[in-house]
Scaffold this motif. Structure first.
Motif, short mmCIF file in Angstrom:
data_model
loop_
_atom_site.label_atom_id
_atom_site.label_comp_id
_atom_site.label_asym_id
_atom_site.label_seq_id
_atom_site.Cartn_x
_atom_site.Cartn_y
_atom_site.Cartn_z
N TYR A 167 63.02 18.31 55.88
CA TYR A 167 61.70 17.78 55.48
C TYR A 167 60.87 18.69 55.25
O TYR A 167 61.08 19.93 55.53
CB TYR A 167 61.36 16.74 56.74
CG TYR A 167 62.10 15.58 56.93
CD1 TYR A 167 61.54 14.39 56.47
CD2 TYR A 167 63.31 15.47 57.40
CE1 TYR A 167 62.09 13.21 56.27
CE2 TYR A 167 63.79 14.26 57.67
CZ TYR A 167 63.55 12.98 57.03
OH TYR A 167 64.13 11.77 57.22
N SER A 168 59.62 18.28 55.00
CA SER A 168 58.42 19.53 54.55
C SER A 168 58.11 19.96 56.13
O SER A 168 58.51 19.42 56.92
CB SER A 168 57.29 18.93 54.03
OG SER A 168 56.69 18.03 54.81
N ASN A 169 57.78 21.14 56.06
CA ASN A 169 57.00 21.88 57.27
C ASN A 169 55.76 21.69 57.66
O ASN A 169 55.28 22.62 58.38
CB ASN A 169 57.41 23.36 57.10
CG ASN A 169 56.71 24.02 56.02
OD1 ASN A 169 56.05 23.33 55.34
ND2 ASN A 169 56.73 25.33 55.85
N VAL A 170 55.21 20.58 57.33
CA VAL A 170 53.86 20.15 57.73
C VAL A 170 53.80 19.83 59.01
O VAL A 170 54.66 18.90 59.70
CB VAL A 170 53.43 18.92 56.58
CG1 VAL A 170 51.99 18.52 57.31
CG2 VAL A 170 53.39 19.24 55.32
N ASN A 171 52.80 20.30 59.81
CA ASN A 171 52.43 19.97 61.08
C ASN A 171 51.29 19.21 61.27
O ASN A 171 50.32 19.46 60.99
CB ASN A 171 52.27 21.32 62.13
CG ASN A 171 52.09 20.94 63.67
OD1 ASN A 171 51.83 19.53 63.89
ND2 ASN A 171 52.37 21.72 64.35
#
Lengths: 139, 134
Positions: free
Chosen positions: A97-101
């Motif tokens: 998945y994307s690494n967005v927090n």
């Protein structure tokens, strides 16, 4: 008139904060993206602010605006989830998945919105002071 | 003879110009509240007003070769009265803007700006009523 450049200073800050908010919006929208158009998972983006001196040479240098110098991509590896049934799963059955927090992005959003409001407030104060200055000697 | 009428206005005019310059300084601080490495600045108003009302000596300026460079002396009416504000709470990105302090300073400065405006208005009113004749 030095008061008029307040609009330039605060205006640059407002547009920089709006750009930051824009980046936060695209990060949050892509929080659960698996793969982008290039086959890579989405990487979180961050704006980098830089001070922009606004006085012309020889002018008073007390006017310092803000500019977005670059939009940096977060290079940390994305979240990997074991899900062999997913169509984007790799040979080992992991999906990246994307690494967005999302929590960091929400904090970023609130901070951007507060800074935006502060700068608008500064512009309103400058505007009312200028209006009173225009009426100088008339009352 | 005539300039005696307006001499008293000059002092308030200088004060008004300095107040607007300080307002711009505070606006710059608030604008850069999120810029890494930005150092907040403030004006020593008493010193700036003393400098502006005294006869100003010819100031030396530094050469500037790029748009971002600071010209050194002759920096507006405020001149050397600009000071760096220290951070009340240190920050990892070395930004020393304290938003509470800046907001309080902006409120304070705008009230004082308005007060100076009222002084000017009152003096103008006094002068006009003196020269109108009843």
């Amino acid at each position: 008139m030095s008061m008029f450049s307040i609009f330039k200073v605060s205006g640059s800050a407002v547009s920089a904060q709006a750009q930051r908010l824009n980046v936060v919006a695209s990060n949050l929208a892509n929080a659960d993206t698996v793969a982008g158009p290039d086959g890579q998972a989405y990487k979180a983006r961050q704006v980098v602010f830089q001070t922009l001196m606004m006085g012309a040479p020889g002018q008073p240098e007390s006017a310092a605006g803000v500019a977005v110098s670059q939009i940096a991509e977060d290079q940390t590896p994305g979240r990997r989830v074991h899900d062999p049934k997913h169509p984007q799963a790799d040979a080992d059955g992991y999906v990246t998945y994307s690494n967005v927090n999302a929590v960091e992005e929400m904090v970023n959003m609130i901070s951007a919105s507060r800074s935006y409001q502060n700068n608008i407030e500064v512009m309103n104060t400058a505007k009312s002071l200028l209006q009173k200055t225009l009426q100088m000697g008339q009352s | 003879m005539l300039n005696r009428l307006t001499d008293t206005l000059d002092f308030q005019g200088q004060a008004l110009a300095l107040r607007s310059e300080r307002q711009r300084l505070l606006a710059s601080n608030i604008a850069n509240a999120d810029t890494p490495g930005y150092v907040a600045r403030d004006m020593n108003f008493a010193q700036a007003l003393r400098q502006a009302t005294a006869a100003a000596p010819a100031a030396r300026t530094l050469a500037t070769s790029q748009p971002g460079h600071i010209s050194g002396g002759a920096a507006g009416a405020a001149g050397s009265a600009l000071e760096f504000a220290t951070a009340s709470q240190t920050n990892l990105d070395r930004n020393t803007v304290d938003m509470d302090r800046e907001r309080a300073s902006i409120a304070d400065n705008s009230v004082r700006y308005e007060a100076t405006l009222r002084f000017i208005n009152a003096q103008v009113r006094t002068l006009t009523s003196a020269i109108t004749g009843q």
